[in-house]
Design an enzyme around this catalytic site. Structure first.
Site, mmCIF file in Angstrom:
data_model
loop_
_atom_site.group_PDB
_atom_site.id
_atom_site.type_symbol
_atom_site.label_atom_id
_atom_site.label_comp_id
_atom_site.label_asym_id
_atom_site.label_seq_id
_atom_site.Cartn_x
_atom_site.Cartn_y
_atom_site.Cartn_z
ATOM 1 N N ASP A 88 3.135 15.452 -15.045
ATOM 2 C CA ASP A 88 1.782 15.057 -14.650
ATOM 3 C C ASP A 88 1.087 16.072 -13.753
ATOM 4 O O ASP A 88 0.002 15.807 -13.242
ATOM 5 C CB ASP A 88 1.760 13.663 -14.018
ATOM 6 C CG ASP A 88 2.432 13.624 -12.659
ATOM 7 O OD1 ASP A 88 3.379 14.413 -12.461
ATOM 8 O OD2 ASP A 88 2.019 12.831 -11.804
ATOM 9 N N ASP B 27 5.702 19.732 -13.640
ATOM 10 C CA ASP B 27 6.301 18.474 -14.085
ATOM 11 C C ASP B 27 5.309 17.814 -15.056
ATOM 12 O O ASP B 27 4.211 18.342 -15.267
ATOM 13 C CB ASP B 27 6.706 17.593 -12.885
ATOM 14 C CG ASP B 27 5.521 17.007 -12.167
ATOM 15 O OD1 ASP B 27 4.405 17.534 -12.338
ATOM 16 O OD2 ASP B 27 5.704 16.028 -11.418
ATOM 17 N N SER C 216 5.655 10.670 -13.808
ATOM 18 C CA SER C 216 5.836 11.954 -13.159
ATOM 19 C C SER C 216 7.089 12.647 -13.688
ATOM 20 O O SER C 216 7.217 12.856 -14.879
ATOM 21 C CB SER C 216 5.881 11.741 -11.650
ATOM 22 O OG SER C 216 5.661 12.957 -10.994
ATOM 23 N N ASP D 180 1.699 17.461 -10.749
ATOM 24 C CA ASP D 180 1.559 17.465 -9.283
ATOM 25 C C ASP D 180 2.577 18.382 -8.616
ATOM 26 O O ASP D 180 2.348 18.846 -7.518
ATOM 27 C CB ASP D 180 1.589 16.033 -8.703
ATOM 28 C CG ASP D 180 2.829 15.244 -9.042
ATOM 29 O OD1 ASP D 180 3.669 15.749 -9.827
ATOM 30 O OD2 ASP D 180 2.963 14.122 -8.539
#
Lengths: 451, 450
Positions: free
Chosen positions: B243, B241, B98, B245
């Site tokens: 990834d 970010d 992340s 999310d």
């Protein structure tokens, strides 16, 4: 007793028991540490467990920062041929080879494509045992690249070593059984190049073995039953990595796997001179053929790694074993079933004789192969009992290159503990079958092993 | 400290080449496969260069225990969570650290309901892992890995059918998007362009995983995005970010509005235009969000920090919207997970609905300021710091749901151990930036005094 077998040229184990992704990861990491990174090729056969082991090996190589060349499903001899061509520092070949269902193995190959030199292999094994792994940080992780189109190049190179035109002119019909293994895709391409009318049995890639993958007369039975009806010139039964093969004659007679190397040696030695390498338990046919052509013969311990190592060191023209394998020094440091098959067809094309007659022209021996199941500790004690017996009987005039070998005027007996299975193997060869059998029995009795 | 593998409710994290190794990944994947049972398991990853290496190890581990890995390749984490539920998979593994720096990577475990493993289930998985009880299957029971297509499309279709995409398309927004060289670099431009009719100026748009900015979408990392917004006269700037999310927003004058306002915008728009219902936020979420919900007449619940805690509380309360202060917006009607795509769509929809600029909207929200700080501290030192805070503020009856949360009437202060890094996080909120900074300093001093 399906334990992990470690040797300096690879690991072998049973799926669901000893051979896990973690083991492969650690072993591949140690191999990468031995190589110090660089370019590494990896290929596999078609067995159900091979993609899993391939994924584990690839992960390790990438973690080690290796530039990884992924050959995908690829015959082991083709990987071996490709390593120097790809200028790789080494390679990993994943294949169950001739081992039964449930087994798989990881073979370490050096920069010349041969199995890692025994000394180099020891280093890699030491690193494995010490838990040394090569791992790079996030910024230096390796990249993987898929390599395709190797088969055509390989076959071109193979054709430069044989008389392709003569083979094509022979218009051979061949029955071949690659046991659904790594050679399936390349086999029809090979047939087209050499003008061979191919009948493939178990010719589709399969995750499961349709038969025992060890090339032997008994595993050749299915194709021997159809060969005559098809009017084929020869039949070939391969291991799943395409490293070994045994033959069936045009009459449908399955041949002992000992004949593969003998036929290749007979053919090659008729046309070229040089050193021949084989192991200590290969048929005396090879000794006789080498003597017939004045070719020096070097004997090594059992296994591709030892034979190929001597092939390299002695600059030999030819190497092979009675297990159905042959390597040509000028072609690749690899036991190669495609090569053996092509050379045998070339010999039929150039000499015009059917396979059964070529076999009859070879020196005649009877060979008996026995194996007795026992755990490794028991096996080594049994071997020691035989050693004592032979020391008393022959004043120590026997060979200990690999296991024990006693020679007689008309034959020999060889006994060794298998490195891959919990078995003691006994091979006895003589002019007469009765003598060969009697000597095998005597050796087993001397070891006090129950059959 | 960086050598250690961090194992917790956010999965298994470590530094690549040190603690996050092929072996660790394969063994955890084996334990997870044995835990969820034989069957399909979705595997996806972000763009980090270590992603493929770890993916191969995860695939090998899953295969060894009889699971059938289904490979989504490089995909946003919310897409993977949705895929697990939609495909009826036994679970999933998202390979992403992340917002952690590039040298980190992690395995995040997804349960069959499409949520990250609950804390209780995580405990069970770890117990299984430590006991080593994940026997490999025999050759005859081995499955094959297969690719899975359409994971991201399904996710985007759901988001686009939740909002009024036609109205957003009609406005033809000009948007700057900082894709952080992550999964967004493969997917976000088409989402904004084809899905929402935007003209897109992309920043950090090479999907290399070699982050050209710090991956956490906090204001200090958004300089390039701000410049792009100004130079191209964009209506809004979005920062993802790695990834996909979390989302941060930059106003039309190039100023980051703060990640709390990503959630504030979403809460306001969901409650006004989609569904009225309870709102769930975590302890460190700005009071702005709380007041936005109360203004719409909706109750607010605060939970421990961590997506799984918020998502769990949302499911229990039948929440309409919720999320976290770090730019994580959760709309259960789309999927109960943090999703930067639903956050982008709602922000644009809010602009359409109000006809206002981002800066104008930002000014309409109650004025609070949050100050945040990360103090590098080991787990034991963090625990000692928290004990000191608990004693120091005992008369204010601190909330001990997650670390130490102290309510000061006109704001709050919170100290807690990070789930993902060896740091103590301290945050304070007050009416004005100076007051927030002063409160943070006071809290920090109390935590570290010896």
């Amino acid at each position: 007793m399906k334990t992990l077998r470690l040797s300096n040229f690879g690991i072998r184990g049973f799926i669901g028991e000893s051979l896990t992704p973690e083991t492969v990861i650690e072993f591949a990491s140690a191999f990468a540490a031995y190589l110090g990174g660089g370019r590494v090729a990896v290929g596999r056969d078609t067995r159900a467990s091979s993609p899993m082991l391939h994924a584990a090996a690839l992960s390790s190589l990438l973690a080690a920062g290796c530039e990884t060349l992924d050959l995908g499903v690829c015959p082991t001899p083709l990987i071996q041929w490709a390593v120097p061509r790809l200028k790789a520092a080494g390679a990993l070949a994943i294949s169950g080879g001739h081992h039964p269902a449930g087994w798989n193995a990881l073979l370490l190959l050096g920069p010349d494509g041969g199995p890692l030199e025994p000394a180099a292999g020891e280093q890699a094994l030491d690193l494995y045992h010490a838990g040394v792994a090569l791992r790079r940080g996030a910024a230096e992780i390796g990249a993987a690249r898929t390599v395709e189109g190797l088969v055509e190049e390989y076959l071109e190179a193979l054709e430069r070593r044989v008389d392709g035109a003569a083979i094509r002119a022979g218009r051979f019909r061949v029955v071949a059984d690659p046991v659904g293994g790594a050679g399936c895709a390349a086999l029809p391409t090979w047939a087209r190049r050499f003008g061979v009318d191919l009948v493939a049995v178990n010719g589709e890639p399969s995750t499961y073995l349709a038969r025992d993958p060890e090339p032997r007369p008994r595993t050749a039975r299915p194709i021997s039953s159809i060969l005559r009806a098809l009017g084929a010139h020869a039949g070939f039964v391969f291991s799943s990595d395409m490293g070994r093969c045994s033959l069936v004659t045009e009459a449908g007679e399955p041949l002992s796997e000992e004949y593969t190397f003998a036929l290749v040696a007979d053919h090659v030695l008729r046309r070229s001179r040089g050193v021949v390498v084989t192991n200590v338990c290969t048929s005396r046919m090879i000794d006789d053929l080498a003597a017939r052509r004045d070719a020096p013969l070097v004997k090594t311990a059992v296994g591709q790694a030892y034979v190929v190592s001597a092939l390299r060191d002695e600059r030999a023209i030819l190497g092979g074993e009675g297990s159905g394998s042959a390597a040509l020094g000028s072609f690749a440091l690899a036991f190669d079933g495609f090569l053996a098959m092509t050379l045998i067809l070339e010999s039929l094309a150039l000499d015009g004789a059917p396979l059964s007659r070529r076999v009859r022209e070879l020196p005649r021996y009877e060979i008996v192969k026995r194996s007795v199941a026992c755990n490794p500790g028991e096996g080594y004690r049994a071997l020691d009992r035989l050693r004592e017996r032979w020391e008393r009987e022959s004043a120590g005039a026997f060979d200990e290159t690999d296991g024990l070998r006693m020679d007689y005027p008309d034959g020999w007996v060889h006994v060794r503990a298998s490195r891959t299975e919990p078995r003691v193997r006994v091979i006895s060869e003589a002019r007469e079958r009765a003598a060969a059998e009697a000597r095998a029995e005597a050796a087993i009795r001397a070891m006090e092993l129950d059959l | 400290m960086q050598e250690t593998l961090k194992v917790g409710i956010s999965g298994v994290r470590g530094v690549v080449g040190a603690s996050m190794t092929p072996r660790a990944a394969a063994s955890f994947a084996r334990a997870f496969g044995a835990f969820v049972g034989r069957g399909p398991v979705i595997v996806g990853r972000d763009t980090r260069p270590s992603g493929r290496m770890l993916e191969r190890a995860v695939v090998a581990g899953l295969l060894s225990v009889g699971c059938r890995p289904r490979l989504a390749g490089i995909a946003p984490t919310p897409s993977l969570l949705m895929a697990v539920a939609a495909e009826g998979a036994r679970g999933g593994i998202a390979i992403t650290a992340s917002h952690n720096p590039a040298e980190w990577n992690a395995l995040k475990f997804i349960d069959r309901d499409g949520l990250f493993l609950s804390p209780a289930r995580t405990e069970e998985l770890l117990d299984l892992y430590h006991q080593g009880d994940f026997p490999p299957v025999g050759e005859g029971e081995l499955q094959r890995e297969t690719p899975i297509e359409g994971v991201v499309d399904r996710h985007f279709r759901r988001v686009l059918s939740y909002v009024d995409a036609a109205k957003i398309r009609a406005r033809r927004f000009r948007v700057a998007a900082d894709l952080c060289n992550g999964v967004g670099a493969l997917h976000t431009e088409s989402f904004l362009r084809e899905g929402l009719g935007c003209e897109v100026v992309a920043v950090h748009a090479a999907p290399t995983g070699l982050f050209e900015r710090e991956p956490e979408p906090v204001p200090r990392n958004l300089g390039a995005l701000s410049r792009a917004v100004i130079e191209h006269r964009c209506d809004i700037g979005f920062a993802q970010d790695p990834d996909g999310d979390r989302l941060a927003i930059v106003d039309e004058r190039g100023r980051p509005i703060g990640e709390d306002f990503t959630l504030a915008f979403a809460v306001r728009q969901v409650l006004a235009a989609h569904e009225r219902g309870p709102v769930v936020i975590n302890l460190s979420t700005s009071r702005t969000v709380e007041e936005t919900a109360r203004a719409a007449g909706c109750p607010v619940t605060r939970t421990k920090i961590g997506e799984i805690h918020v998502a769990g509380a949302m499911a229990r309360s039948g929440a309409a919207v919720g999320g976290e202060s770090n730019g994580g917006v959760i709309v259960p009607a789309v999927h109960p997970c943090r999703d930067s795509y639903v956050a982008m769509a709602l922000a644009l929809e809010l602009l359409v609905a109000t006809g206002r600029r981002v800066s104008e909207l930002r000014a309409e929200f109650p004025g609070y300021a949050v100050a945040r700080e990360k103090i590098p501290l080991s787990a034991t030192d963090s625990a000692a710091a928290l004990r000191r805070l608990r004693r120091r503020y005992a008369d204010r009856r601190p909330l001990l749901l997650d670390g130490v949360f102290v309510d000061f009437g006109d704001g709050w202060a919170l100290a807690r151990r990070s789930n993902t890094e060896p740091v103590l996080r301290i945050e304070a909120e007050a009416r004005a930036p100076e007051a927030a900074a002063a409160r943070l300093a006071e809290f920090r001093a109390a935590a570290l005094e010896s």
